[in-house]
Scaffold this active site. Structure first.
Site, PDB file in Angstrom:
ATOM      1  N   GLU A 216       0.869  -1.187   0.000  1.00 18.06           N
ATOM      2  CA  GLU A 216       0.000   0.000   0.000  1.00 18.06           C
ATOM      3  C   GLU A 216       0.900   1.229   0.000  1.00 18.06           C
ATOM      4  O   GLU A 216       1.837   1.315   0.799  1.00 18.06           O
ATOM      5  CB  GLU A 216      -0.898   0.004   1.236  1.00 18.06           C
ATOM      6  CG  GLU A 216      -1.819   1.209   1.296  1.00 18.06           C
ATOM      7  CD  GLU A 216      -2.600   1.301   2.596  1.00 18.06           C
ATOM      8  OE1 GLU A 216      -3.442   2.212   2.714  1.00 18.06           O
ATOM      9  OE2 GLU A 216      -2.352   0.473   3.498  1.00 18.06           O
ATOM     10  N   ARG A 436       5.464 -13.811   9.168  1.00 20.50           N
ATOM     11  CA  ARG A 436       5.747 -12.385   9.178  1.00 20.50           C
ATOM     12  C   ARG A 436       7.087 -12.130   9.870  1.00 20.50           C
ATOM     13  O   ARG A 436       7.425 -12.777  10.861  1.00 20.50           O
ATOM     14  CB  ARG A 436       4.631 -11.647   9.929  1.00 20.50           C
ATOM     15  CG  ARG A 436       4.951 -10.163  10.157  1.00 20.50           C
ATOM     16  CD  ARG A 436       3.812  -9.431  10.821  1.00 20.50           C
ATOM     17  NE  ARG A 436       4.228  -8.093  11.222  1.00 20.50           N
ATOM     18  CZ  ARG A 436       3.393  -7.145  11.623  1.00 20.50           C
ATOM     19  NH1 ARG A 436       2.107  -7.395  11.671  1.00 20.50           N
ATOM     20  NH2 ARG A 436       3.837  -5.965  11.971  1.00 20.50           N
ATOM     21  N   LYS A 446       3.760   0.393   9.567  1.00 17.39           N
ATOM     22  CA  LYS A 446       3.779   1.713   8.924  1.00 17.39           C
ATOM     23  C   LYS A 446       2.986   2.723   9.735  1.00 17.39           C
ATOM     24  O   LYS A 446       3.340   3.907   9.783  1.00 17.39           O
ATOM     25  CB  LYS A 446       3.234   1.605   7.501  1.00 17.39           C
ATOM     26  CG  LYS A 446       4.240   1.096   6.508  1.00 17.39           C
ATOM     27  CD  LYS A 446       3.793   1.284   5.079  1.00 17.39           C
ATOM     28  CE  LYS A 446       2.649   0.367   4.729  1.00 17.39           C
ATOM     29  NZ  LYS A 446       2.311   0.438   3.295  1.00 17.39           N
TER      30      LYS A 446
END
Length: 561
Positions: A216, A436, A446
């Site tokens: 994103e 992860r 983020k």
């Protein structure tokens, strides 16, 4: 049940699947050839395959003749599903004792986890506890959790196959403790022989694989993104396939062209070669058509329930008052949303899935919401934007993606991903899970990194104290060193602000050799008895001193930054 081959990573054998198959007298061919971090896959003689521990366990339970292996009725089956979802908590180092305490209390008056006979819930929970190796054995000897120990010992005595599997696959330290050595080897050497046994994407064929790296554009890439990017690169090259760089730009409130440009720069810095760059916003018209089509088919509805109430109802499994709106009512509210009216701004499009499903991601997720902020590519053309959950499977299918790589934090959403594709009438896209990346005392969120930027705790996203790609390069580290960081670490759930170190920038004034004025930005220099430094700001004039960053070497604390 037909003959099957169970493929898995050698360092993480699926004990529960192997044990369940033994108990159910199901013949399995064992194939421990998958890469470290790969989820197990059951290959059937018919050519079909089943991916993931819980899915394979359910298949064995349904296909076997063992009574009540998946519960005696629908209620018990739901309870089994809840235990399958809970079981991974046991393997989380920080949660292990809490899980043991919970199980000890639950088993105070029970012989089995569900009902009055053995089920796959018992097998998975038992296997995960046994899989911790010496840690469980120490607790077992301490007699700390009497009810849990009683249940564990009773299961082991009645079903000897469990101990046989543990003896064959579990060492003293337990399973899954090694930091994926095969992954390091892969990242360091991209030119791999594709005819070898490491071709481990389920159903993959050389020349036909298409993957995508889809960040994103709401921040700069950090070292956590490096794992996803490098894995996509590896599989695209290994299978001689295609790699799409896609920007998931569905939230105009967070995204900007600055982030797009810097993400592309970081992708290039990491040596990731993509075939094309796409944007989810390229598909906004088709996504809106799909949303309207699902409304007309009765597979989606428009809900004006307040956000918090909607969240509470989803958690409780309570249907919205709008769930049974007519198609005409839903289309009318949908038009209000598209036009961004006062009424529309209070509405959401939701998928009509299953509000009683134990997997809460399937409880009528939101597909569309209103947002009047300016979009970095399409401006103010749209007042409605799709959620990631709705847009991702749609665009994956349309772009020809064969395997969607997702970190394990999305595991619960995999069922939702496939259900949405099914309702859309689109082809199936296989999901490949990887763990992860988490680093101790380092934030890889983020949202939290943005807090540091907005609150002026750092200079910007390229600050050398930041775990962004550009930040660590400014600090003097090399791209090659990123491979060392692609190792799973313990995840911290604490309030990160409490751990904020107010003293991370240390400056020391110094005099240097006159020749240092010839240093260029990015050059490395060794200072006698000090270590290595990277030139961040070269000489401009006497009033603007040279700025050097100390490069950590692992042997001593940096003396000056």
């Amino acid at each position: 049940m037909e003959e099957a081959r169970l493929a898995f990573a050698q360092d993480s054998p699926p004990l529960a699947i192997i044990a369940a198959a033994k108990i159910a007298c199901v013949s399995l061919t064992i194939d421990p050839s998958l890469a470290s971090g790969s989820a197990p896959t059951l290959h059937l003689s018919s050519g079909d395959f089943i991916h993931g521990i819980n899915t394979i366990l359910r298949y064995i339970a349904r296909a076997a003749t063992v009574p009540s292996f998946y519960g005696q009725d629908a209620i018990q089956a739901a309870h089994v599903d809840q235990w399958l979802e809970y079981a991974p908590v046991i393997l989380s180092g920080s949660e292990f004792e809490a899980a043991c305490s919970f199980l000890d209390g639950f088993l105070a008056s029970r012989t089995f986890l569900v009902g009055y006979s053995l089920s796959i819930a018992d097998i998975l929970v038992w296997s995960n506890i046994a899989g911790t190796g010496q840690r469980w054995e120490s607790l077992r000897r301490s007699k700390k959790y009497q009810n849990l120990i009683r249940w564990f010992n009773s299961i082991a005595v009645d079903y000897l196959a469990l101990d046989e599997v543990v003896a064959a696959y579990v060492g003293k330290r337990g399973i899954g403790k090694s930091p994926a050595p095969s992954l390091q080897e892969k990242v360091q050497d991209w030119k791999v022989n594709t005819s070898g046994p490491e071709i481990d994407l389920p159903g993959a064929k050389v020349g036909e694989v298409c993957v995508r790296f889809a960040p994103e554009p709401s921040g700069y890439l950090h070292i956590g993104h490096a794992k996803a990017g490098l894995l996509n690169k590896y599989f695209a090259e290994r299978y001689k396939g295609h790699l799409i760089a896609r920007f998931d730009d569905t939230n105009p409130s967070k995204e900007s062209n600055e982030f797009v440009e810097n993400i592309l720069e970081d992708i290039d810095t990491m040596g990731i070669k993509y075939d094309t760059v796409t944007y989810t916003s390229d598909y906004f018209p088709k996504l809106m058509e799909m949303a309207e089509s699902l409304i007309k088919q009765g597979k989606a509805y428009v809900d004006n329930t307040p956000k918090q109430q909607m969240k509470d109802e989803r958690m409780a499994g309570t249907e919205s008052k709008c769930r049974n709106n007519t198609v005409e009512e839903n289309l009318s509210l949908w038009r209000e949303m598209v036009n961004g009216t006062e009424i529309g701004m209070q509405c959401y499009v939701r998928g009509k899935l299953d509000m009683q499903d134990p997997n809460k991601t399937l409880r009528d997720p939101v597909y569309y919401r209103c947002n009047t902020d300016h979009h970095h590519r399409v401006g103010s053309k749209y007042k409605v934007y799709p959620t990631y959950d709705f847009a991702c499977p749609f665009v994956d299918a349309l772009e020809g993606v064969t395997h969607a790589l997702r970190s394990s934090e999305y595991h619960d959403r995999n069922a939702q991903y496939h259900r949405i594709l099914q309702d859309m009438g689109l082809r199936r896209v296989e999901i490949y899970e990887f763990s992860r990346l988490n680093l101790v005392y380092t934030l890889l969120s983020k949202r939290k990194l943005l807090w540091f930027v907005e609150n002026k705790k750092v200079d910007d996203w390229t600050d050398p104290r930041f775990p962004t790609i550009q930040g660590i390069l400014r600090r003097g580290l090399k791209i090659e060193a990123l491979v060392q960081f692609i190792l799973e670490q313990l995840e911290k759930q604490d309030d990160f602000v409490k751990y904020l170190n107010p003293c991370t920038r240390r400056e020391t004034s110094a005099l240097g050799d006159p020749n240092m004025r010839n240093l260029k930005q990015g050059e490395i220099i060794q200072l006698e008895r000090k270590g290595y430094y990277r030139c961040d700001v070269p000489f401009i004039r006497p009033s603007k001193p040279i700025v050097l960053f100390a490069i950590p070497d692992g042997r001593q604390q940096p003396r000056a930054n």
